[in-house]
Design a protein around this motif. Structure first.
Motif, short mmCIF file in Angstrom:
data_model
loop_
_atom_site.label_atom_id
_atom_site.label_comp_id
_atom_site.label_asym_id
_atom_site.label_seq_id
_atom_site.Cartn_x
_atom_site.Cartn_y
_atom_site.Cartn_z
N THR A 40 9.85 -3.55 6.62
CA THR A 40 9.17 -2.37 6.08
C THR A 40 9.99 -1.11 6.37
O THR A 40 10.93 -1.13 7.13
N GLU A 67 6.35 -1.74 2.01
CA GLU A 67 6.92 -3.07 2.07
C GLU A 67 7.06 -3.61 0.66
O GLU A 67 6.17 -3.46 -0.16
N VAL A 68 8.21 -4.23 0.37
CA VAL A 68 8.40 -4.92 -0.89
C VAL A 68 8.07 -6.38 -0.64
O VAL A 68 8.68 -7.03 0.21
N GLU A 70 7.34 -10.54 -1.60
CA GLU A 70 8.21 -11.58 -2.16
C GLU A 70 8.22 -11.57 -3.68
O GLU A 70 9.21 -11.89 -4.30
N ASP A 71 7.07 -11.23 -4.30
CA ASP A 71 7.02 -11.19 -5.76
C ASP A 71 7.42 -9.83 -6.32
O ASP A 71 7.16 -9.52 -7.47
N GLU A 72 8.08 -9.03 -5.50
CA GLU A 72 8.62 -7.72 -5.81
C GLU A 72 7.57 -6.64 -6.04
O GLU A 72 7.89 -5.54 -6.46
N ARG A 73 6.30 -6.95 -5.74
CA ARG A 73 5.28 -5.90 -5.74
C ARG A 73 5.49 -5.09 -4.47
O ARG A 73 6.07 -5.55 -3.50
N GLU A 74 5.00 -3.86 -4.49
CA GLU A 74 5.13 -3.02 -3.32
C GLU A 74 3.76 -2.80 -2.69
O GLU A 74 2.76 -2.72 -3.38
#
Length: 86
Positions: A40, A67-68, A70-74
């Motif tokens: 993070t 935090e980004v 694993e599925d590239e969501r933030e």
């Protein structure tokens, strides 16, 4: 920022030549603590003192963590940390 650190300023000395304070223990003194959540980044911390407090660090520290996933969501969250020990 990758984390928030409370420095032990009781273990400082002056840097020869310019008189600027320098931490003798590089931020690892007995009263130094860190909040470093893995993967993070943190915003600049804000200290909110306890209005009835008597100690210098009596209050909370506010910081936003990002935090980004694993599925590239933030993900973003407000952390409220005890200022004495983070």
């Amino acid at each position: 920022l990758n984390g928030v650190q409370k420095m032990d300023l009781g273990s400082t000395t002056n840097v020869p030549g310019n008189g600027a304070p320098k931490d003798k223990t590089h931020g690892s003194g007995p009263n130094t603590c860190r909040f470093e959540p893995s993967g993070t980044s943190c915003s600049e911390p804000i200290f909110l003192p306890n209005p009835s407090g008597t100690d210098e660090d009596d209050g909370v520290v506010l910081t936003m963590i990002n935090e980004v996933l694993e599925d590239e969501r933030e993900m973003c969250a407000l952390m409220i940390l005890n200022a004495k020990d983070l």
